[in-house]
Design a protein around this motif. Structure first.
Motif, PDB file in Angstrom:
ATOM      1  N   LEU A  59       0.818  -1.208   0.000  1.00 27.53           N
ATOM      2  CA  LEU A  59       0.000   0.000   0.000  1.00 27.53           C
ATOM      3  C   LEU A  59       0.852   1.258   0.000  1.00 27.53           C
ATOM      4  N   ILE A  60       1.836   1.318   0.898  1.00 32.51           N
ATOM      5  CA  ILE A  60       2.634   2.545   0.973  1.00 32.51           C
ATOM      6  C   ILE A  60       3.568   2.685  -0.228  1.00 32.51           C
ATOM      7  N   CYS A  61       3.742   1.600  -0.983  1.00 32.80           N
ATOM      8  CA  CYS A  61       4.521   1.687  -2.223  1.00 32.80           C
ATOM      9  C   CYS A  61       3.667   2.160  -3.400  1.00 32.80           C
ATOM     10  N   SER A  62       2.356   2.031  -3.285  1.00 35.77           N
ATOM     11  CA  SER A  62       1.486   2.325  -4.426  1.00 35.77           C
ATOM     12  C   SER A  62       0.547   3.502  -4.211  1.00 35.77           C
ATOM     13  N   ILE A  63       0.413   3.967  -2.941  1.00 37.45           N
ATOM     14  CA  ILE A  63      -0.530   5.039  -2.629  1.00 37.45           C
ATOM     15  C   ILE A  63       0.190   6.139  -1.851  1.00 37.45           C
ATOM     16  N   ASN A  64      -0.222   7.374  -2.083  1.00 40.95           N
ATOM     17  CA  ASN A  64       0.298   8.490  -1.296  1.00 40.95           C
ATOM     18  C   ASN A  64      -0.057   8.248   0.172  1.00 40.95           C
ATOM     19  N   CYS A  65       0.939   7.931   0.980  1.00 37.31           N
ATOM     20  CA  CYS A  65       0.692   7.503   2.349  1.00 37.31           C
ATOM     21  C   CYS A  65       0.050   8.586   3.211  1.00 37.31           C
ATOM     22  N   THR A  66       0.235   9.859   2.849  1.00 38.53           N
ATOM     23  CA  THR A  66      -0.344  10.934   3.652  1.00 38.53           C
ATOM     24  C   THR A  66      -1.869  10.943   3.571  1.00 38.53           C
ATOM     25  N   LYS A  67      -2.427  10.196   2.608  1.00 45.77           N
ATOM     26  CA  LYS A  67      -3.878  10.145   2.446  1.00 45.77           C
ATOM     27  C   LYS A  67      -4.472   8.812   2.881  1.00 45.77           C
ATOM     28  N   LEU A  68      -3.637   7.945   3.440  1.00 42.81           N
ATOM     29  CA  LEU A  68      -4.128   6.643   3.891  1.00 42.81           C
ATOM     30  C   LEU A  68      -4.889   6.768   5.197  1.00 42.81           C
ATOM     31  N   LYS A  69      -5.965   6.021   5.313  1.00 41.33           N
ATOM     32  CA  LYS A  69      -6.716   5.930   6.565  1.00 41.33           C
ATOM     33  C   LYS A  69      -6.736   4.459   6.960  1.00 41.33           C
ATOM     34  N   CYS A 163       9.018   7.913   1.035  1.00 42.12           N
ATOM     35  CA  CYS A 163      10.205   7.440   0.316  1.00 42.12           C
ATOM     36  C   CYS A 163       9.945   6.126  -0.415  1.00 42.12           C
ATOM     37  N   HIS A 164       8.868   5.435  -0.059  1.00 45.74           N
ATOM     38  CA  HIS A 164       8.558   4.159  -0.714  1.00 45.74           C
ATOM     39  C   HIS A 164       7.564   4.313  -1.857  1.00 45.74           C
ATOM     40  N   PHE A 165       6.955   5.495  -1.994  1.00 42.87           N
ATOM     41  CA  PHE A 165       5.932   5.708  -3.011  1.00 42.87           C
ATOM     42  C   PHE A 165       6.522   5.515  -4.405  1.00 42.87           C
ATOM     43  N   GLY A 166       5.937   4.601  -5.171  1.00 41.93           N
ATOM     44  CA  GLY A 166       6.413   4.320  -6.521  1.00 41.93           C
ATOM     45  C   GLY A 166       7.428   3.208  -6.606  1.00 41.93           C
ATOM     46  N   LYS A 167       7.868   2.692  -5.454  1.00 43.21           N
ATOM     47  CA  LYS A 167       8.838   1.596  -5.461  1.00 43.21           C
ATOM     48  C   LYS A 167       8.165   0.263  -5.765  1.00 43.21           C
ATOM     49  N   ASP A 168       8.953  -0.691  -6.224  1.00 42.51           N
ATOM     50  CA  ASP A 168       8.482  -2.051  -6.386  1.00 42.51           C
ATOM     51  C   ASP A 168       8.559  -2.722  -5.017  1.00 42.51           C
ATOM     52  N   PRO A 169       7.413  -3.145  -4.440  1.00 43.76           N
ATOM     53  CA  PRO A 169       7.459  -3.756  -3.108  1.00 43.76           C
ATOM     54  C   PRO A 169       8.166  -5.102  -3.078  1.00 43.76           C
ATOM     55  N   ASN A 170       8.313  -5.709  -4.259  1.00 36.51           N
ATOM     56  CA  ASN A 170       8.999  -7.003  -4.348  1.00 36.51           C
ATOM     57  C   ASN A 170      10.116  -6.927  -5.391  1.00 36.51           C
ATOM     58  N   PRO A 171      11.155  -6.153  -5.121  1.00 38.06           N
ATOM     59  CA  PRO A 171      12.227  -6.004  -6.114  1.00 38.06           C
ATOM     60  C   PRO A 171      12.957  -7.318  -6.343  1.00 38.06           C
ATOM     61  N   LYS A 172      13.283  -7.553  -7.606  1.00 38.36           N
ATOM     62  CA  LYS A 172      14.023  -8.768  -7.945  1.00 38.36           C
ATOM     63  C   LYS A 172      15.521  -8.503  -7.833  1.00 38.36           C
TER      64      LYS A 172
END
Length: 208
Positions: A59-69, A163-172
């Motif tokens: 979630l924090i890799c794919s969504i703007n975490c400041t808007k997460l509830k 800092c994780h926004f846009g990252k691959d959560p499962n990097p190869k």
């Protein structure tokens, strides 16, 4: 804000299995004095905790975490956290300080404030120590669910997880490429050869 109900630790199938295990333990008349951790229950907890951690990091890799509830009580959790722990460092958590006797006492009081509001408030949940890193054996500790929510809500609202926004959560892992020139002496560049030719001290004089 984006409400994330998927973070609830209550998948139906898993809860049915846990309830079944509890009934088994009750039938066996096991009490807290002679109870030994049941391998089946431990396995169910481990699977649920790992699944929760995996979903959250995605979630924090794919969504703007400041808007997460993360729960219905995010505002209350955040405000109470700021009042109860105004000087606690949350970007990189010192596990020894977090698990000290004094800290445990304060966190126990904090968690009980939400005992009847947050579902499974004391469920064992995996928390990252360094918010800039992902989940790993060296970067993870176990805390009650309310403590996880309080810290991660604060991290999200303060933008520490961005800092994780846009990252691959499962990097190869990047495969190592063999160096064909390994063991060979490096060739001199043409520039160096030209420089040597231009330097009169490095040019052998013509034979007489």
């Amino acid at each position: 804000m984006t409400s994330i109900s998927i973070l609830s630790p209550n998948p139906a199938a898993t809860e049915e299995q846990v309830a079944f295990r509890k009934k088994e333990l009750a039938k066996a008349n096991l009490d807290s004095a002679n109870y030994v951790n049941d391998a089946g229950v431990e396995q169910l907890w481990a699977e649920k905790a790992f699944r929760h951690a995996t979903v959250y990091f995605k979630l924090i890799c794919s969504i703007n975490c400041t808007k997460l509830k993360l729960s219905k009580y995010d505002d209350e959790l955040y405000q109470q956290f700021l009042m109860s722990f105004p000087r606690v460092k949350i970007d990189v958590i010192d596990e020894d300080k977090l698990k000290s006797v004094a800290a445990k006492r304060r966190w126990r009081t904090f968690c009980h404030l939400f005992e009847h509001h947050v579902e499974e408030y004391n469920f064992g949940t995996l928390l990252r120590l360094d918010c800039k890193e992902g989940y790993s054996e060296t970067n993870t500790t176990l805390v009650p669910r309310v403590q996880f929510l309080a810290i991660e809500i604060a991290r999200n609202r303060q933008g520490l997880n961005m800092c994780h926004f846009g990252k691959d959560p499962n990097p190869k892992p990047v495969p190592e490429v063999a160096d064909d020139n390994e063991g060979q002496e490096p060739e001199e560049s043409s520039d160096k050869v030209e420089d040597k030719c231009k330097d009169p001290e490095k040019v052998e004089p013509p034979s007489a």
